[in-house]
Design a protein around this motif. Sequence first.
Motif, PDB file in Angstrom:
ATOM      1  N   TYR A  47      27.271  39.950  44.265  1.00 28.04           N
ATOM      2  CA  TYR A  47      28.603  40.551  44.268  1.00 28.04           C
ATOM      3  C   TYR A  47      28.516  42.065  44.140  1.00 28.04           C
ATOM      4  O   TYR A  47      29.220  42.809  44.847  1.00 28.04           O
ATOM      5  CB  TYR A  47      29.430  39.975  43.124  1.00 28.04           C
ATOM      6  N   LYS A  51      29.859  44.631  46.880  1.00 27.40           N
ATOM      7  CA  LYS A  51      30.859  45.604  46.456  1.00 27.40           C
ATOM      8  C   LYS A  51      30.375  47.023  46.759  1.00 27.40           C
ATOM      9  O   LYS A  51      31.161  47.864  47.267  1.00 27.40           O
ATOM     10  CB  LYS A  51      31.116  45.447  44.952  1.00 27.40           C
ATOM     11  N   GLN A 121      35.366  43.774  51.660  1.00 26.02           N
ATOM     12  CA  GLN A 121      36.246  43.692  50.495  1.00 26.02           C
ATOM     13  C   GLN A 121      36.702  42.256  50.246  1.00 26.02           C
ATOM     14  O   GLN A 121      36.784  41.808  49.100  1.00 26.02           O
ATOM     15  CB  GLN A 121      37.443  44.620  50.676  1.00 26.02           C
ATOM     16  N   GLN A 122      37.004  41.545  51.327  1.00 25.06           N
ATOM     17  CA  GLN A 122      37.391  40.143  51.180  1.00 25.06           C
ATOM     18  C   GLN A 122      36.227  39.317  50.645  1.00 25.06           C
ATOM     19  O   GLN A 122      36.402  38.466  49.763  1.00 25.06           O
ATOM     20  CB  GLN A 122      37.852  39.582  52.532  1.00 25.06           C
ATOM     21  N   SER A 124      33.740  40.420  48.823  1.00 29.86           N
ATOM     22  CA  SER A 124      33.505  40.776  47.421  1.00 29.86           C
ATOM     23  C   SER A 124      34.539  40.117  46.511  1.00 29.86           C
ATOM     24  O   SER A 124      34.204  39.667  45.405  1.00 29.86           O
ATOM     25  CB  SER A 124      33.536  42.295  47.247  1.00 29.86           C
ATOM     26  N   ARG A 125      35.795  40.024  46.972  1.00 31.25           N
ATOM     27  CA  ARG A 125      36.823  39.348  46.170  1.00 31.25           C
ATOM     28  C   ARG A 125      36.496  37.864  46.021  1.00 31.25           C
ATOM     29  O   ARG A 125      36.641  37.295  44.930  1.00 31.25           O
ATOM     30  CB  ARG A 125      38.201  39.540  46.803  1.00 31.25           C
ATOM     31  N   ASP A 126      36.088  37.236  47.127  1.00 32.70           N
ATOM     32  CA  ASP A 126      35.725  35.817  47.064  1.00 32.70           C
ATOM     33  C   ASP A 126      34.529  35.598  46.135  1.00 32.70           C
ATOM     34  O   ASP A 126      34.512  34.648  45.335  1.00 32.70           O
ATOM     35  CB  ASP A 126      35.391  35.300  48.464  1.00 32.70           C
ATOM     36  N   LEU A 128      33.586  37.528  43.681  1.00 32.66           N
ATOM     37  CA  LEU A 128      33.995  37.778  42.299  1.00 32.66           C
ATOM     38  C   LEU A 128      34.729  36.572  41.731  1.00 32.66           C
ATOM     39  O   LEU A 128      34.472  36.162  40.590  1.00 32.66           O
ATOM     40  CB  LEU A 128      34.888  39.015  42.236  1.00 32.66           C
ATOM     41  N   ARG A 129      35.622  35.997  42.535  1.00 28.23           N
ATOM     42  CA  ARG A 129      36.356  34.823  42.070  1.00 28.23           C
ATOM     43  C   ARG A 129      35.407  33.650  41.803  1.00 28.23           C
ATOM     44  O   ARG A 129      35.502  32.971  40.770  1.00 28.23           O
ATOM     45  CB  ARG A 129      37.406  34.419  43.105  1.00 28.23           C
TER      46      ARG A 129
END
Length: 232
Positions: A47, A51, A121-122, A124-126, A128-129
Amino acid sequence: MNIFKRLLRIGQAEIHAAVDKMEDPVKMTEQGLRELRVDLAEATEAYAKVKALAIRTENEQLYYQQESRNYAEKAILIMQKAQTGQVDMIKAEELAREALSLRKKYYVESEELGLQVVALQQSSRDMLRNTEILKENLDKWEKELRTLRARVKVSHATVQVNKQMAQLDNNGTITMLERMKAKVEDQEALAKAYGEIGRDKSSLKEELDSLLKDDSLSIEKDLQAIKEKLGI
């Protein structure tokens, strides 16, 4: 032949021990949690890399956007100089075309980088979640492991106690205790009997002494002596 049988028994024992070890719920859970911690560390590192890549790509996109604007402004500026006679018109048009070509190049590259930024960015968000979900589950399972350890300890202790209770009479302990109890009761009864015999003998002796100790004869003799002395 006996050697082969012995080796076979040793091999079977090792296999059963391995199976028992694999079926140990605590050890299996601990192993699973160790693997999850490794997965969590790798996911966190991945991640961070995605990021960082998204940030670098976004910075590059901003750079190309700025360069595209700069060359657009240069094209305008060179034509303004040609308009005022500071630069030859033909030369100015040639320079303006080159500037506009570079503007378009940087613009296209900034658009492509923009798409990459959105995708990174998408991602990295996935990531992170998913990392947070993995961490929450890891925390929950570690708590469950502590509970499982306690339950295993209690169950092992209960099994040992129940096993001892089940094997208690097999070892003759209860029978031995019953025999000791009966022996003590016999000793107590015997002691009581001796005590009663002793008390009975004492009672008979006292009765005999009482009978033999009759003061009436002595009194009669004394009275007779007085009468004889007085001539009665």
